[in-house]
Scaffold this motif. Structure first.
Motif, PDB file in Angstrom:
ATOM      1  N   SER A   2      26.497 -38.697  17.939  1.00 24.61           N
ATOM      2  CA  SER A   2      25.611 -38.665  19.094  1.00 24.61           C
ATOM      3  C   SER A   2      24.284 -39.338  18.772  1.00 24.61           C
ATOM      4  CB  SER A   2      25.339 -37.215  19.468  1.00 24.61           C
ATOM      5  OG  SER A   2      25.698 -37.010  20.798  1.00 24.61           O
ATOM      6  N   VAL A   3      23.731 -40.045  19.740  1.00 24.36           N
ATOM      7  CA  VAL A   3      22.408 -40.669  19.580  1.00 24.36           C
ATOM      8  C   VAL A   3      21.348 -39.655  19.989  1.00 24.36           C
ATOM      9  CG1 VAL A   3      20.893 -42.523  20.374  1.00 24.36           C
ATOM     10  CG2 VAL A   3      23.322 -42.982  19.977  1.00 24.36           C
ATOM     11  N   GLN A   4      20.397 -39.423  19.119  1.00 30.73           N
ATOM     12  CA  GLN A   4      19.334 -38.448  19.390  1.00 30.73           C
ATOM     13  C   GLN A   4      17.971 -39.128  19.424  1.00 30.73           C
ATOM     14  OE1 GLN A   4      21.466 -34.862  19.472  1.00 30.73           O
ATOM     15  NE2 GLN A   4      19.300 -34.689  19.009  1.00 30.73           N
ATOM     16  N   ILE A   5      17.149 -38.741  20.397  1.00 29.74           N
ATOM     17  CA  ILE A   5      15.724 -39.093  20.378  1.00 29.74           C
ATOM     18  C   ILE A   5      14.993 -37.754  20.406  1.00 29.74           C
ATOM     19  CG2 ILE A   5      13.819 -40.261  21.536  1.00 29.74           C
ATOM     20  CD1 ILE A   5      15.796 -42.158  22.811  1.00 29.74           C
ATOM     21  N   ILE A   8      16.574 -34.775  22.246  1.00 31.40           N
ATOM     22  CA  ILE A   8      17.345 -35.245  23.409  1.00 31.40           C
ATOM     23  C   ILE A   8      18.659 -35.858  22.907  1.00 31.40           C
ATOM     24  CG2 ILE A   8      17.349 -36.760  25.431  1.00 31.40           C
ATOM     25  CD1 ILE A   8      14.230 -36.890  25.089  1.00 31.40           C
ATOM     26  N   ASP A   9      19.756 -35.288  23.368  1.00 28.19           N
ATOM     27  CA  ASP A   9      21.077 -35.790  22.978  1.00 28.19           C
ATOM     28  C   ASP A   9      21.569 -36.743  24.062  1.00 28.19           C
ATOM     29  OD1 ASP A   9      23.761 -36.210  22.472  1.00 28.19           O
ATOM     30  OD2 ASP A   9      24.092 -34.194  21.709  1.00 28.19           O
ATOM     31  N   GLU A  67      16.485 -36.444  37.359  1.00 30.40           N
ATOM     32  CA  GLU A  67      16.390 -37.692  36.586  1.00 30.40           C
ATOM     33  C   GLU A  67      16.474 -37.475  35.081  1.00 30.40           C
ATOM     34  OE1 GLU A  67      13.646 -40.707  38.574  1.00 30.40           O
ATOM     35  OE2 GLU A  67      12.463 -38.876  38.581  1.00 30.40           O
ATOM     36  N   ARG A  68      16.349 -36.233  34.656  1.00 32.27           N
ATOM     37  CA  ARG A  68      16.235 -36.002  33.207  1.00 32.27           C
ATOM     38  C   ARG A  68      17.508 -36.400  32.460  1.00 32.27           C
ATOM     39  NH1 ARG A  68      11.474 -33.729  32.378  1.00 32.27           N
ATOM     40  NH2 ARG A  68      10.526 -32.490  34.027  1.00 32.27           N
ATOM     41  N   GLN A 167      10.443 -42.824  17.699  1.00 31.84           N
ATOM     42  CA  GLN A 167      11.762 -42.218  17.495  1.00 31.84           C
ATOM     43  C   GLN A 167      12.913 -43.025  18.073  1.00 31.84           C
ATOM     44  OE1 GLN A 167      12.018 -37.966  17.603  1.00 31.84           O
ATOM     45  NE2 GLN A 167       9.800 -37.740  17.459  1.00 31.84           N
ATOM     46  N   ALA A 168      12.605 -44.172  18.675  1.00 31.50           N
ATOM     47  CA  ALA A 168      13.642 -45.130  19.103  1.00 31.50           C
ATOM     48  C   ALA A 168      12.930 -46.426  19.476  1.00 31.50           C
ATOM     49  CB  ALA A 168      14.445 -44.610  20.292  1.00 31.50           C
TER      50      ALA A 168
END
Length: 330
Positions: A2-5, A8-9, A67-68, A167-168
């Protein structure tokens, strides 16, 4: 994986909606979210406008629960003003903050903001550090390969911005000098992704306009996700089509006329609900030709849509569009 920021998954290969001026407002974001966008950003917001409490800048802070996860993107040339704007934007309750170091347009870049900061990496690093320290939210950055072909410095930018806490990173595969012309070059994006020092997610942006290209570039450039911009204008289905192709290797059938009309109508309804009837109807006019691109002799209907000034009139024209083109394609 999974890509995480931050916390936030985003799933295993997120598709991001690019922040586009005069396009990525809440009504447009709604239809993109419905069609599979995993992470979206507001239109970019001027730090000066936020500090001055300008109505247009403040309105761009509007975000909605559906939108989240959503990020607020800010830009500016003054470090202290960017710090203050970060505090104001954080109070609006987004999931993350994003800094624009990519906008190439003259009235942004020639005022020392946006892509202009690619000419002064020390200042970009100091500004990023100030933003990171001013918020509890994860901070991300969007930028370009460099100012021009002689200064493709995004490799250094990626390392230094990661060092101060972003973070990204999303990279548009063009220089500022290219604007939106020519072909996006993702080779440098790939090199950054392969840099063993880089631990944050790297997202590629530029020229993703079909599921096949998305799949091919996913394999070729090994990015963690993709940001889609212009291909989603009038065609929010691009997100679901790319995801379907990733999953099955097959093309999803394109939206029917009825679907195109339905999504266009939803976009209009959201636009009116957010901006009021007058502005909502007026600002929707720029979208009709995109929603119905490729339909024979659509100009006659478009001319009616752009002069209609009530929802009822537009709704009636959209009904006629459905009937006319559904019969043609039957």
């Amino acid at each position: 994986m999974s890509v995480q920021i931050g916390n936030i998954d985003l799933g295993d290969f997120p598709l991001l909606l690019a922040p586009m001026e005069d396009v990525s407002d809440p009504p447009f974001r709604y239809v993109c979210k419905q069609n599979g966008a995993d992470l979206m950003y507001t239109e970019f917001i001027s730090s000066e406008g936020l500090i001055r409490d300008a109505a247009k800048s403040r309105q761009k802070l509007d975000i909605f629960e559906y939108e989240r996860p959503i990020g607020i993107q800010i830009f500016g040339s003054d470090i202290e003003h960017m710090r203050e704007a970060t505090e104001i934007a954080t109070a609006a309750g987004p999931d993350l903050m994003d800094i624009n170091y990519g906008c190439p347009v003259k009235n942004v870049a020639c005022r020392g903001a946006g892509a202009s900061l690619l000419q002064d990496i020390d200042k970009m690093v100091a500004m990023t550090s100030a933003v990171v320290k001013a918020t509890h939210l994860p901070v991300t950055v969007k930028t370009r390969l460099g100012w021009d072909d002689n200064t493709k410095n995004v490799y250094e930018v990626a390392e230094r911005l990661q060092d101060v806490g972003i973070q990204a990173l999303t990279i548009h595969g063009r220089t500022r000098a290219q604007m939106y012309k020519g072909v996006a070059d993702w080779t440098l994006i790939h090199q950054i992704r392969k840099n063993p020092r880089i631990k944050i997610p790297i997202f590629g942006n530029g020229d993703i306009d079909s599921p096949q290209k998305a799949a091919e570039w996913r394999m070729q450039y090994e990015v963690d996700g993709m940001m889609i911009g212009r291909a989603a204008i009038g065609y929010p289905w691009i997100f679901r089509e790319v995801k379907h192709y990733f999953k099955t290797g097959e093309m999803l059938a394109p939206p029917t006329i009825a679907e195109r009309v339905d999504v266009c109508r939803t976009h209009l309804e959201k636009s009116i609900a957010w901006k009021g009837p007058k502005t909502g109807i007026f600002e929707m006019r720029r979208h009709y030709s995109n929603y119905f691109k490729g339909l024979d002799h659509f100009k006659e209907y478009r001319m009616k849509l752009v002069v209609a000034d009530t929802f009822e009139q537009i709704d009636e024209i959209l009904h006629r569009v459905t009937e006319h083109y559904s019969e043609q394609m039957a």
